[in-house]
Scaffold this active site. Structure first.
Site, PDB file in Angstrom:
ATOM      1  N   THR A 133       0.953  -1.136  -0.046  1.00 15.39           N
ATOM      2  CA  THR A 133      -0.150   0.007   0.055  1.00 15.39           C
ATOM      3  C   THR A 133       0.986   1.316   0.050  1.00 15.39           C
ATOM      4  OG1 THR A 133      -0.124   0.182   2.516  1.00 15.39           O
ATOM      5  CG2 THR A 133      -1.765  -1.219   1.092  1.00 15.39           C
ATOM      6  N   GLY A 136       6.881   8.139  -2.795  1.00 13.74           N
ATOM      7  CA  GLY A 136       8.171   8.265  -2.775  1.00 13.74           C
ATOM      8  C   GLY A 136       8.663   6.994  -2.100  1.00 13.74           C
ATOM      9  N   TYR A 191      -0.903  11.758  13.961  1.00 16.76           N
ATOM     10  CA  TYR A 191       0.250  11.216  13.476  1.00 16.76           C
ATOM     11  C   TYR A 191       0.853  10.381  14.392  1.00 16.76           C
ATOM     12  CZ  TYR A 191       4.138  10.085  10.471  1.00 16.76           C
ATOM     13  OH  TYR A 191       5.312   9.228   9.741  1.00 16.76           O
TER      14      TYR A 191
END
Length: 252
Positions: free
Chosen positions: A16, A21, A158
């Site tokens: 995934t 990058g 995050y």
């Protein structure tokens, strides 16, 4: 959007975030090592570009567009990968959202979206492909964590999601106990990809003992090793790849 036909006996990795990058760098390293790649991304153009970059390696590969945070999307992906490439032996959870926000500028929708993609998506994918992983000659689960999940980062959602993903990595050992499936995570530090805040790069370099931040290929090399048969003795750990920045120091 298949690029090579299915067939042969090479391992097959579901990857995934393959349009990003780091994902693209991992895809190329896997293909070069003889591993087929089911490239998954929410961005169809990006995943097509990654699949095109694998055309010379001679391994089965194809691109799939999916929202991994949606159980129905994961079910559809499970069917599509099986129909196109066959059973999966590795699941590499690299897709992720980096929201640069703290308590005051992270609303509930953003909080939920970050956790849905960064934690729930990997959970759903491992759950969906668990039987295929166990049936493989050697199965691999490799999650993309982050130093943000271990050092305390100002990006609240995050950091929380990556800490949860790293902890889930260790917990999944119990689900694959006694099998040839290993479950590990890689925690990159600051990495030169489009996600990097370029304005902070010089400060990050100054706090990194190796004198440089890591590249996508540096991190991809660790994913490649963990996906190989040679890594069978490594299980249940999160490997930090940050040039030594968090061994004694911190970016924050």
């Amino acid at each position: 959007m298949p690029e090579h036909p299915a067939g042969g006996s090479s391992p097959l990795a579901l990857l995934t975030g393959a349009g990003g990058g780091l994902g693209a760098a991992i895809a190329r390293r896997l293909a070069a090592s003889g591993t087929g790649v089911a490239c998954v991304d929410v961005d169809g153009h990006a995943v097509e570009a990654t699949v095109a970059s694998l055309s010379g390696y001679g391994v089965p590969c194809a691109g799939f567009v999916a929202d991994i945070s949606n159980p129905n999307g994961v079910d559809e992906l499970h069917r599509a990968v099986g129909d196109t490439l066959g059973p999966v032996s590795h699941v590499l959870n690299v897709a992720g959202i980096l929201h640069r926000g703290g308590l005051g500028n992270t609303d509930f929708d953003m909080w939920k979206r970050v956790l849905d993609v960064n934690v729930t998506g990997p959970f759903l994918l491992v759950q969906a492909f668990a039987d295929q992983l166990r049936a493989a000659p050697y199965g691999r689960v490799i999650n993309c964590a982050s130093i943000g999940g271990t050092t305390g980062y100002p990006f609240t959602a995050y950091a929380a999601s990556k800490a949860a993903l790293s902890n889930m990595t260790g917990s999944l050992l119990f689900d694959f106990w006694g099998s040839d499936v290993t479950v590990n995570a890689v925690a990159p530090g600051a990495m030169r990809t489009p996600m990097l805040d370029a304005s902070a790069e010089s400060a990050m370099i100054g706090k990194t003992p190796s004198g440089k931040i890591v590249t996508a290929d540096d991190v991809a090399a660790v994913f490649e090793f963990l996906a190989s048969a040679a890594s069978s003795g490594i299980n249940g750990v999160t490997i930090t790849v940050d040039g030594g920045a968090t061994a004694q120091f911190s970016y924050t």
